[in-house]
Scaffold this motif. Structure first.
Motif, PDB file in Angstrom:
ATOM      1  N   UNK A 125     -93.038  40.146  81.386  1.00 12.95           N
ATOM      2  CA  UNK A 125     -93.785  41.400  81.466  1.00 12.95           C
ATOM      3  C   UNK A 125     -92.833  42.588  81.482  1.00 12.95           C
ATOM      4  N   UNK A 126     -93.137  43.574  80.675  1.00 18.23           N
ATOM      5  CA  UNK A 126     -92.327  44.788  80.594  1.00 18.23           C
ATOM      6  C   UNK A 126     -92.329  45.501  81.935  1.00 18.23           C
ATOM      7  N   UNK A 127     -91.158  45.931  82.341  1.00 17.64           N
ATOM      8  CA  UNK A 127     -91.014  46.689  83.587  1.00 17.64           C
ATOM      9  C   UNK A 127     -90.771  48.145  83.208  1.00 17.64           C
ATOM     10  N   UNK A 128     -91.571  49.025  83.770  1.00 21.76           N
ATOM     11  CA  UNK A 128     -91.421  50.450  83.486  1.00 21.76           C
ATOM     12  C   UNK A 128     -90.475  51.089  84.498  1.00 21.76           C
ATOM     13  N   UNK A 129     -89.813  52.142  84.070  1.00 27.36           N
ATOM     14  CA  UNK A 129     -89.000  52.932  84.989  1.00 27.36           C
ATOM     15  C   UNK A 129     -89.935  53.679  85.926  1.00 27.36           C
ATOM     16  N   UNK A 130     -89.451  53.997  87.109  1.00 31.72           N
ATOM     17  CA  UNK A 130     -90.308  54.699  88.046  1.00 31.72           C
ATOM     18  C   UNK A 130     -89.511  55.434  89.103  1.00 31.72           C
ATOM     19  N   UNK A 131     -90.202  56.195  89.903  1.00 36.22           N
ATOM     20  CA  UNK A 131     -89.635  56.970  90.995  1.00 36.22           C
ATOM     21  C   UNK A 131     -90.222  56.414  92.289  1.00 36.22           C
ATOM     22  N   UNK A 132     -89.374  55.895  93.164  1.00 37.36           N
ATOM     23  CA  UNK A 132     -89.856  55.278  94.404  1.00 37.36           C
ATOM     24  C   UNK A 132     -90.646  56.248  95.287  1.00 37.36           C
ATOM     25  N   UNK A 133     -90.164  57.484  95.532  1.00 37.70           N
ATOM     26  CA  UNK A 133     -90.968  58.388  96.358  1.00 37.70           C
ATOM     27  C   UNK A 133     -92.355  58.650  95.764  1.00 37.70           C
ATOM     28  N   UNK A 134     -92.442  58.815  94.460  1.00 36.55           N
ATOM     29  CA  UNK A 134     -93.750  59.049  93.834  1.00 36.55           C
ATOM     30  C   UNK A 134     -94.629  57.805  93.969  1.00 36.55           C
ATOM     31  N   UNK A 135     -94.056  56.628  93.705  1.00 36.08           N
ATOM     32  CA  UNK A 135     -94.820  55.386  93.823  1.00 36.08           C
ATOM     33  C   UNK A 135     -95.317  55.201  95.251  1.00 36.08           C
ATOM     34  N   UNK A 136     -94.448  55.432  96.229  1.00 36.31           N
ATOM     35  CA  UNK A 136     -94.846  55.298  97.626  1.00 36.31           C
ATOM     36  C   UNK A 136     -95.943  56.291  97.974  1.00 36.31           C
ATOM     37  N   UNK A 137     -95.796  57.540  97.525  1.00 35.01           N
ATOM     38  CA  UNK A 137     -96.804  58.553  97.813  1.00 35.01           C
ATOM     39  C   UNK A 137     -98.156  58.142  97.227  1.00 35.01           C
ATOM     40  N   UNK A 138     -98.146  57.634  95.987  1.00 32.91           N
ATOM     41  CA  UNK A 138     -99.401  57.231  95.344  1.00 32.91           C
ATOM     42  C   UNK A 138    -100.041  56.060  96.091  1.00 32.91           C
TER      43      UNK A 138
END
Length: 163
Positions: A125-138
Motif C-alpha cells: 500500500x502506498x504511503x503518503x507523506x504527512x505532518x504529524x502535528x496536523x495528523x494528531x490535530x485531525x
C-alpha cells in the motif's frame, strides 16, 4: 503488520507457492531479491518542536529481471532467521522499500495477503507523506484521540509557532 504476523500468515499458505509482491498496480518481476531486513531506532523532532522516538522495521526488495519468483518456504526461512538474529525485528510494524524496475525507491505499507491459483500475492500500500502535528490535530478534532493535548504547530490551529 509485523514481520512475525506476516510470517504466520505465510505459514498458512502452500510452502511451494510463489510469493509475489505488487505496488501501484505493478507486480514485482520474477528473480527479485530480498536485499535486507533492517531495524532502526528513530529519534525525531517535528515541525511543532515535539520530540518522538520509535522503532521501525523495513524490508527492502530489489526488482528482478526475470526468472523464478521466491517460494513462500524460502521467504519464511529468511524471515525466521532474521528475527532470530535481530532482536525485536519481528515485533514492530513492517514497511517495504521497493521500486518497480529499481528506479525511484518508495516506502510502502504491507497490505492484503491472498492466495490465488497457487500463488501468494502481497499488496504493498502506498504511503503518503504527512505532518504529524496536523495528523494528531485531525485525530483529536474527530474524537479518535482524546488523551493527548491539541498539537497545534505548523499545520494545526495557531497555538504554537513552527520551529
Amino acid at each position: 503488520m509485523t514481520l512475525k504476523e506476516f510470517t504466520i500468515q505465510l505459514k498458512t499458505m502452500p510452502s511451494d507457492a510463489e510469493l509475489i509482491f505488487a505496488a501501484e498496480g505493478r507486480q514485482i518481476s520474477g528473480g527479485y531479491h530480498l536485499t535486507e531486513f533492517k531495524l532502526a531506532r528513530i529519534e525525531s523532532v517535528d515541525c511543532a518542536a515535539r520530540q518522538s522516538a520509535w522503532v521501525e522495521a523495513t524490508m527492502q526488495l530489489l526488482d528482478g529481471t526475470g526468472g523464478d519468483f521466491m517460494k513462500v518456504r524460502k521467504f519464511v526461512a529468511i524471515a525466521e532467521k532474521s528475527t532470530e538474529l535481530v532482536e525485536n525485528l519481528g515485533d514492530v510494524a513492517l514497511s517495504v522499500e521497493f521500486s518497480p524496475e529499481n528506479a525511484g525507491m518508495r516506502v510502502y505499507d504491507m497490505g492484503a495477503v491472498t492466495l490465488d491459483h497457487g500463488q501468494v500475492f502481497v499488496d504493498l500500500d502506498t504511503r503518503a507523506a504527512g505532518c504529524k502535528p496536523k495528523t494528531d490535530y485531525m485525530r483529536i478534532a474527530s474524537g479518535a484521540v482524546t488523551d493527548r493535548p491539541t498539537a497545534g504547530g505548523c499545520c494545526g490551529p495557531a497555538t504554537t509557532s513552527c520551529c
